[in-house]
Design a protein around this motif. Structure first.
Motif, mmCIF file in Angstrom:
data_model
loop_
_atom_site.group_PDB
_atom_site.id
_atom_site.type_symbol
_atom_site.label_atom_id
_atom_site.label_comp_id
_atom_site.label_asym_id
_atom_site.label_seq_id
_atom_site.Cartn_x
_atom_site.Cartn_y
_atom_site.Cartn_z
ATOM 1 N N THR A 198 0.958 4.810 3.527
ATOM 2 C CA THR A 198 -0.240 5.367 3.161
ATOM 3 C C THR A 198 -0.358 6.784 3.506
ATOM 4 O O THR A 198 -1.587 7.471 3.160
ATOM 5 C CB THR A 198 -1.675 4.712 3.798
ATOM 6 N N THR A 199 0.593 7.209 4.434
ATOM 7 C CA THR A 199 0.475 8.440 5.182
ATOM 8 C C THR A 199 0.796 9.508 3.927
ATOM 9 O O THR A 199 0.465 10.768 3.637
ATOM 10 C CB THR A 199 1.421 8.811 6.215
ATOM 11 N N GLN A 221 -2.086 10.925 1.821
ATOM 12 C CA GLN A 221 -2.962 11.676 2.535
ATOM 13 C C GLN A 221 -2.351 12.965 2.900
ATOM 14 O O GLN A 221 -2.974 13.905 2.580
ATOM 15 C CB GLN A 221 -2.735 10.894 3.998
ATOM 16 N N THR A 280 -3.387 17.454 0.794
ATOM 17 C CA THR A 280 -3.792 18.449 1.756
ATOM 18 C C THR A 280 -3.489 19.668 1.057
ATOM 19 O O THR A 280 -4.421 20.685 1.255
ATOM 20 C CB THR A 280 -2.872 18.378 3.044
ATOM 21 N N TYR A 314 -0.659 3.202 -2.816
ATOM 22 C CA TYR A 314 -1.127 3.445 -1.367
ATOM 23 C C TYR A 314 -2.076 4.458 -1.479
ATOM 24 O O TYR A 314 -2.823 4.674 -0.656
ATOM 25 C CB TYR A 314 0.250 3.893 -0.609
ATOM 26 N N THR A 315 -2.562 5.107 -2.473
ATOM 27 C CA THR A 315 -3.704 5.929 -2.804
ATOM 28 C C THR A 315 -4.865 5.057 -2.831
ATOM 29 O O THR A 315 -5.919 5.634 -2.399
ATOM 30 C CB THR A 315 -3.437 6.913 -3.865
ATOM 31 N N LEU A 324 -6.617 4.400 0.330
ATOM 32 C CA LEU A 324 -6.995 5.747 0.790
ATOM 33 C C LEU A 324 -8.294 5.998 0.262
ATOM 34 O O LEU A 324 -9.226 6.379 1.062
ATOM 35 C CB LEU A 324 -5.798 6.935 0.703
ATOM 36 N N SER A 357 -10.944 4.058 1.540
ATOM 37 C CA SER A 357 -11.676 4.353 2.725
ATOM 38 C C SER A 357 -12.374 5.609 2.816
ATOM 39 O O SER A 357 -13.296 5.704 3.846
ATOM 40 C CB SER A 357 -10.433 4.443 3.686
ATOM 41 N N GLN A 358 -12.392 6.325 1.803
ATOM 42 C CA GLN A 358 -12.999 7.638 1.744
ATOM 43 C C GLN A 358 -14.402 7.468 0.746
ATOM 44 O O GLN A 358 -14.983 8.544 0.846
ATOM 45 C CB GLN A 358 -12.310 8.817 1.126
ATOM 46 N N ASN A 383 -13.727 10.157 -2.469
ATOM 47 C CA ASN A 383 -12.483 9.389 -2.962
ATOM 48 C C ASN A 383 -12.386 9.855 -4.555
ATOM 49 O O ASN A 383 -11.352 9.451 -5.086
ATOM 50 C CB ASN A 383 -13.060 7.804 -3.086
ATOM 51 N N SER A 411 -9.160 11.922 -4.239
ATOM 52 C CA SER A 411 -7.730 11.369 -4.072
ATOM 53 C C SER A 411 -7.751 10.392 -5.615
ATOM 54 O O SER A 411 -6.617 10.024 -5.919
ATOM 55 C CB SER A 411 -7.815 10.348 -2.994
#
Lengths: 429, 157
Positions: free
Chosen positions: A40-41, A44, A48, B109-110, B113, B116-117, B130, B133
């Protein structure tokens, strides 16, 4: 030691033609999995780079360049350059160099220069009896001034990686870019004399007046850009938008070259170029994150300082390193991955960061000409319909000159830092 | 099946072209308004910069998807070009499959994420993060579609 496997994976994927963006991403995934770190990193870190307003200048400068290229501007600039230097032996060769230098003041990418204005230049030169390999070589070599003379996409990216003012970098590139361009003229002169290429009649004052009139509005673009940035009125990103709007006004209302469907095509094409560059940025951030996590910047600094603590020798080593990397990889990836790696060394050695950014970019520009992956050489070979090897051979005299210029700006830092210092930049000494 | 693929690719091409066009136009408009309001109206906008940054990934991932279609992503061709044509074809296909695997992983995996946002809003515009992303998910799905079915031989869309 096993954690280094991801670099091997990366190189392996590159050799087997996996696009660089995906190779960076896949090898990062391998690293995360081998070290049992949560995947999951990855998204993320990938997201950025978008939180940066300066980086947004990259697509905007691309758009401005593309609009100028298609909106009848490149032809006007070309004719302007022809009136200026067409009568000197080497005629269209000089026109090519001067044209690229002027165009460099509106566009920030060498590849776009070679593909856009280059197409016009090569076509004309071959039609006028210049050898295709010489025509291609001049075009490729002169396109490298594109990102040195402001604006510049590599400078925007370097600036945000190194935390350096993009405005100072832009100002810093102006003199080195001019030296690069002017130093190519004697090479053109000598080769053209030997091969007795066509020369044009000296333009009359009337011709000059007409050419200036026709190119006047586009010639204002660099003035708007650099005037706006250096006076502090606008940020580089905002300046890029001004250039876009200016190009739109010229193309839509003054020269009437665009219609809606053409604009749609240009926008989606620039979207594609943005996609390739910034997508590399997203996966390269993950790759760079890993390298930083592994402490590579420290290792690089330690290794280099073990070899020498002499600043001049260090500059030489950095140049050789980046010239070699430039032969094998593209500009953006090297900037993204390597700048954070060598930055601690550069700071520790008290090399000025604007100076470093400019000579680093010049190194990478030479890499656009060299085999095996000289992107500009490939483009012009395609345009001139000759082999890549022939282009490279014909480019050698220009590469020699460029390396000479590289040495000059590396060892005389004031060629870079003098101009920005007039606008309040304080160079490191 | 072939027809379904063709329609899918055509729809995706249209979709991403519009996505690129709209996000690019909005970025230009927002930043231009920012300058205009600061200097002409003399009351700076508070949302323009965030809005432009918000459109940035949408532009990027639309472009990244379209670039796959014309093989526009930068790669090192030097070595593979020297192999026989048949080998080249196989190597390309393996590369495409590997790249697609990366994309599928990114999507997988996004999504958590983005999940969660959902309740985190951006500072100026109060847009849930979200949507930010989500652009990765949309773009990367496009990449997979073009990678597997939509590569055109020519360089035009």
């Amino acid at each position: 030691m096993s954690s280094w496997l991801f670099i091997v994976v990366f190189l392996f994927l590159l050799v087997f033609r996996v696009p660089i963006a995906f190779a960076l991403g896949l090898s990062s995934v391998v690293y995360f999995m081998m070290n049992g770190m949560p995947l999951t990193t990855i998204p993320q870190i990938m997201i950025t780079p978008f939180d940066s307003f300066p980086i947004l200048a990259v697509p905007l400068f691309m758009l401005a360049g593309e609009l100028m290229n298609t909106g009848g501007v490149s032809h006007r600039l070309y004719n302007f350059a022809k009136v200026l230097v067409g009568h000197i032996p080497g005629s269209l060769g000089h026109v090519n160099v001067i044209g690229s230098m002027i165009f460099a003041g509106m566009s920030g990418s060498a590849v776009a220069d070679a593909a856009g204005l280059g197409a016009v230049e090569i076509h004309e030169m071959i039609a006028e009896g210049f050898d295709p390999d010489f025509s291609a070589a001049v075009t490729a070599a002169s396109s490298t001034v594109g990102p040195i003379i402001p604006p510049s996409i590599p400078f925007v990216i370097y600036g945000s990686m190194a935390g350096v003012s993009v405005g100072a970098l832009f100002a810093g590139g102006a003199i080195p870019g001019t030296i690069m361009g002017l130093s190519m003229l004697p090479v053109v002169y000598v080769i053209a004399r030997k091969r007795s290429y066509k020369i044009y009649k000296r333009a009359t004052l009337g011709d000059l007046g007409r050419a200036i009139q026709s190119a006047f509005l586009p010639l204002l673009t660099p003035v708007i850009l650099m005037g706006g940035i250096l006076s502090g009125i606008v940020t580089p990103t905002e300046a890029a938008v001004l250039a876009v709007v200016y190009a739109l006004i010229l193309g839509c209302f003054v020269y009437r070259e665009y219609n809606i469907s053409q604009l749609f095509r240009i926008f989606s094409q620039v979207g594609r170029s943005t996609g390739t560059v910034i997508f590399i940025l997203t996966t390269a951030s993950v790759f760079g994150w890993i390298l930083a996590y592994e402490g590579v910047p420290g290792i690089v600094a330690k290794t280099l300082f073990e070899i020498t603590r002499n600043k001049y020798l260090l500059l030489l080593i950095l140049n050789i390193l980046f010239l070699m990397l430039g032969c094998f990889m593209d500009t953006i990836t090297i900037l993204l991955v390597m700048v954070p790696m060598v930055l601690p060394t550069v700071k520790e050695a008290r090399i000025d960061l604007v100076h470093f950014g400019v000579f680093l970019t010049l190194n990478l520009m030479i890499g656009l000409l060299t085999p095996p992956v000289g992107m500009c050489s490939y483009i012009v070979a395609d345009l001139a319909k000759i082999s890549f090897e022939r282009v490279v051979k014909a480019t050698i005299p220009f590469m020699v000159i460029l390396i000479l210029v590289l040495m000059i700006i590396t060892y005389i830092p004031s060629t870079v830092t003098w101009l920005p210092s007039l606008f309040g930049y304080v160079p490191t000494r | 099946m072939r027809n379904v693929q063709r329609v899918l690719v055509r729809v995706a091409t249209n979709f991403f072209n519009w996505m690129a066009f709209i996000s690019m136009s909005l970025i230009v408009a927002a930043v231009f308004l920012q300058i205009f309001f600061r200097y002409v109206i003399q009351s700076p906008l508070f949302w323009s910069e965030e809005f432009a940054k918000f459109m940035f990934p949408w532009l990027t991932f639309a472009g990244a998807a379209l670039a796959v279609k014309v093989s526009g992503h930068i790669s090192i061709n030097y070595f593979v070009d020297r192999l026989p044509k048949k080998m080249q074809h196989i190597i390309n296909r393996i590369g495409e499959i590997l790249s697609s695997i990366f994309c599928v992983l990114v999507v997988l995996y996004t999504i958590p994420l983005a999940e969660s946002q959902k309740n985190v809003n951006s500072t100026a515009l109060a847009i849930p993060l979200n949507y930010f992303s989500l652009s990765i998910v949309v773009g990367v799905i496009g990449i997979v579609i073009f990678m597997l079915w939509g590569k055109s031989r020519e360089k035009e869309l």
